[in-house]
Design an enzyme around this catalytic site. Structure first.
Site, short mmCIF file in Angstrom:
data_model
loop_
_atom_site.label_atom_id
_atom_site.label_comp_id
_atom_site.label_asym_id
_atom_site.label_seq_id
_atom_site.Cartn_x
_atom_site.Cartn_y
_atom_site.Cartn_z
N GLY A 118 0.82 -1.20 0.00
CA GLY A 118 0.00 0.00 0.00
C GLY A 118 0.86 1.26 0.00
CB SER A 164 -4.95 -1.93 -1.70
OG SER A 164 -6.12 -1.42 -1.12
CG ASP A 166 -9.59 -0.91 1.25
OD1 ASP A 166 -10.37 -1.88 1.30
OD2 ASP A 166 -8.97 -0.48 2.23
NE ARG A 210 -8.73 0.32 7.78
CZ ARG A 210 -7.40 0.31 7.80
NH1 ARG A 210 -6.74 1.11 8.61
NH2 ARG A 210 -6.72 -0.49 7.01
NE ARG A 286 -33.34 -10.27 11.39
CZ ARG A 286 -33.78 -11.52 11.42
NH1 ARG A 286 -32.99 -12.50 11.07
NH2 ARG A 286 -35.02 -11.76 11.78
NE ARG A 295 -7.73 -7.47 4.21
CZ ARG A 295 -6.77 -6.57 4.20
NH1 ARG A 295 -5.59 -6.88 3.73
NH2 ARG A 295 -6.97 -5.38 4.69
CB SER A 465 -16.16 -13.47 -28.72
OG SER A 465 -17.04 -14.53 -28.77
CG MET A 508 -17.65 -20.61 -27.11
SD MET A 508 -19.08 -19.75 -26.48
CE MET A 508 -20.37 -20.51 -27.34
P1 ATP Z 1 -2.01 -1.16 3.82
O1 ATP Z 1 -2.67 -0.27 2.82
O2 ATP Z 1 -2.41 -2.56 3.75
O3 ATP Z 1 -2.02 -0.60 5.21
P2 ATP Z 1 0.65 -0.17 3.62
O4 ATP Z 1 1.77 -0.49 2.72
O5 ATP Z 1 0.12 1.24 3.54
O6 ATP Z 1 -0.47 -1.22 3.35
P3 ATP Z 1 1.89 0.26 6.20
O7 ATP Z 1 1.69 -0.47 7.46
O8 ATP Z 1 1.63 1.72 6.14
O9 ATP Z 1 1.03 -0.53 5.12
O10 ATP Z 1 3.39 0.04 5.69
C1 ATP Z 1 3.98 -1.24 5.65
C2 ATP Z 1 5.42 -1.15 6.08
O11 ATP Z 1 6.13 -0.26 5.23
C3 ATP Z 1 5.64 -0.58 7.48
O12 ATP Z 1 5.47 -1.54 8.49
C4 ATP Z 1 7.07 -0.08 7.39
O13 ATP Z 1 7.98 -1.16 7.56
C5 ATP Z 1 7.16 0.41 5.96
N1 ATP Z 1 6.93 1.86 5.92
C6 ATP Z 1 5.75 2.51 5.85
N2 ATP Z 1 5.92 3.83 5.87
C7 ATP Z 1 7.25 4.05 5.96
C8 ATP Z 1 8.08 5.20 6.03
N3 ATP Z 1 7.56 6.42 6.00
N4 ATP Z 1 9.39 5.02 6.13
C9 ATP Z 1 9.93 3.80 6.15
N5 ATP Z 1 9.21 2.68 6.10
C10 ATP Z 1 7.90 2.79 6.00
#
Ligand code: ATP
Length: 565
Positions: A118, A164, A166, A210, A286, A295, A465, A508
């Site tokens: 992400g 992702s 999302d 989120r 409900r 996921r 097709s 096909m």
């Molecule tokens: P998701 O969208 O699933 O949360 P993401 O890649 O945004 O995915 P994060 O937890 O933000 O998830 O980042 C994953 C890892 O990337 C972090 O645990 C860290 O090791 C590294 N990381 C994120 N931001 C930084 C940063 N600014 N500097 C260095 N490392 C980073």
């Protein structure tokens, strides 16, 4: 000439070191992306490594960084999650952690990274690239790497892929995993819709997202929902009145993104919405929270293809990078894989979150960009007026409930014109394949004789097709590809127990090889034989050699698709 340019020669980047890793939350399609990186890298002659457990594996090194083989990514194209593991890593946020990571990469001669994650993971990779020369200097001073190593690994190149469910990343039309999540959600909503229509019951379904309402909006469209709540565009303050505008009204389906908020930034939870419906409409209500089901499971054909194309493009971007090239992210822009500056996209993505936190919702929606087009359509064959409720529930049904014919109405034009006049039809929308195009053309060409045809004419391409001009996708082709892909999966599974067997699947498509080629890619087939690509006995022989080589290396089954004329 063009053909030559497009052909990428085997072994043209011998000896370069590439590593691929997955980071942050997992999503379906990540394995397909890893596979594509490994195979494209190997095809080009690179040494390709897996880094297990994301940045944590990079920091810890040793058995976390292993060289990949062609067979090591066999039979993973369809699997959800990430087989090489993912993690969040606090150490990598500090320079000390990044120093360890750099040393581990230098030791293996890795100077190209494909990061799948992400915006956080991509930001970390960009920082790592920028800091790389400094990290090398420190390691050199500490005597942890040699001058020769430092010279050899002078530059670090980065290409990012966004995984992702999302679809929350700015710059790409689709992130890897979104389409598969939608498959899970739509299966669930189809199940719920059928029970909702049978009872006086309101169903509230909460989907992931989120900060992003994409899944919720698409679910609402596909499930014919009555109302949808998303984070970027909170409802007006009086939403409870709008939602339940008259007593005795029947609400069937309400979709909520998990991060839905009101105009004051307060969460609109499923419970809150339920309370409103129960209090005002006294309806049995409900809640279904889908959670991690979204996921899970196999990746859809679309995600597998997206991952394949993006993985291959990421490797090409790395191979073509120069020391001046910025880190890039591979994005989907109208069905084309493009390279965009990584940090620009990350910044735009983060700006959406900030706009929402500042309650600048119009800005948030603008920054998110436009995705998708919504149609409302109305059609006829025997002419009957349609009411709003006549088409309730049609969205989920395959086939054409209005009925369809292949033949053109060549000798019935006078009767058709008469009917158009009788019913005062002022526009025609034709849904279909090439015959629909021809029918539209026929009306158009006969306008001089029949003024009734002087009305807006429009065709929605619809054929499994995908063989009609003017569109990248026609309605139905993605569903067909998914069907074939699932069959490939099942055959693969059944072949697990048997040895040395090759399966041939006929699809096909006639003169159009789309289904065979695309399902072949998504199903991880060895070859697809299609009309457009002439092949001779030599090609077949080549494929047999390939199959034999593959089997001698341990992969005991083969899969070939063939488009039937
Ligand atoms: P998701 O969208 O699933 O949360 P993401 O890649 O945004 O995915 P994060 O937890 O933000 O998830 O980042 C994953 C890892 O990337 C972090 O645990 C860290 O090791 C590294 N990381 C994120 N931001 C930084 C940063 N600014 N500097 C260095 N490392 C980073």
């Amino acid at each position: 000439e063009d053909e030559k340019k497009r052909f990428i020669e085997r072994g043209s980047h011998k000896g370069k070191g590439i590593a691929v890793f997955t980071s942050g939350g997992d999503s379906q399609g990540m394995n397909a992306a890893v596979r594509a990186v490994v195979r494209m890298g190997m095809y080009l002659g690179c040494k390709v490594f897996f880094i297990k457990e994301g940045y944590q594996g990079m920091v810890d090194g040793c058995e976390n960084i292993v060289e990949a083989t062609w067979a090591s990514v066999s039979s993973i194209i369809h699997k959800g999650g990430t087989l090489i593991g993912s993690a969040r890593c606090a150490e990598f946020r500090e320079q000390a952690g990044r120093l360890k990571a750099a040393r581990n990469l230098v030791e293996k001669g890795i100077t190209n990274l494909v990061v799948i994650g992400g915006d956080g993971s991509l930001t970390g990779a960009n920082l790592f690239k920028q800091e790389w020369p400094e990290l090398l200097q420190i390691l050199l001073k500490q005597g942890k790497i040699s001058q020769e190593q430092a010279d050899k690994c002078k530059y670090l190149y980065i290409a990012g892929l966004v995984g992702s469910i999302d679809n929350d990343f700015c710059g790409t039309d689709m992130t890897i995993g979104t389409d598969s999540a939608l498959h899970r959600i739509i299966e669930a909503i189809d199940a719920i819709v059928s029970t909702a229509y049978s009872h006086q019951r309101t169903f509230i379904m909460e989907v992931m997202g989120r900060h992003c309402g994409y899944l919720a909006v698409v679910t609402a469209l596909c499930g014919e929902a009555d109302y949808v709540f998303i984070p970027e565009s909170p409802p007006p303050e009086d939403w409870p009145d709008k939602l339940c505008h008259n007593a005795g009204q029947r609400l069937n389906i309400i979709i909520i993104a998990e991060g839905a908020i009101d105009r004051n930034g307060q969460p609109i939870t499923s419970e809150k919405v339920k309370q409103v419906v129960v209090d005002r409409l006294k309806q049995d209500t409900r809640i279904t929270v889908l959670g991690h089901v979204q996921r899970g499971g196999n990746a859809s054909a679309f995600d597998r293809l997206l991952a394949c194309r993006m993985g291959a493009e990421a490797v090409m971007a790395l191979m073509e990078a120069t020391p001046e090239t910025e880190a890039c992210v591979i994005s989907l822009d109208g069905n084309q894989a493009v390279r965009l500056p990584l940090m620009e996209c990350v910044k735009r993505t983060q700006a959406v979150a900030k706009a929402m936190a500042d309650r600048e919702f119009e800005l948030a929606v603008k920054l998110r960009g436009s995705r998708g087009v919504y149609f409302i359509f109305n059609c006829f064959s025997q002419i009957t007026p349609m009411k709003w409720s006549d088409v309730t529930g049609w969205v989920a049904q395959g086939g054409a409930l209005l009925g369809t014919k292949r033949s053109l109405a060549t000798n019935k034009l006078p009767q058709i014109a008469a009917r158009l006049r009788e019913f005062q039809i002022q526009a025609i929308l034709i849904i279909g394949g090439f015959e629909a195009y021809q029918a539209g053309l026929q009306f158009y060409e006969n306008r001089a004789e029949f003024p009734e045809f002087c009305i807006p004419l429009c065709v929605i391409p619809s054929t499994i097709s995908n063989n009609v001009p003017g569109t990248e996708f026609s309605l139905g082709c993605d569903t067909a590809v998914n069907e074939i892909t699932e069959i490939c999966d099942r055959i693969r599974q059944s072949a697990q127990g048997t040895k040395r067997r090759v399966f041939v699947i006929e699809t096909m498509g006639g003169y159009c090889g789309y289904l065979a080629t695309i399902a072949g890619l998504a199903g991880g087939a060895d070859a697809a034989y299609i009309f457009e690509e002439k092949f001779s006995i030599k090609d077949l022989q080549q494929d047999v050699y390939h199959m034999a080589a593959k089997m001698s290396e341990g992969v005991q089954r083969g899969l070939i698709l063939r488009s039937v004329m």
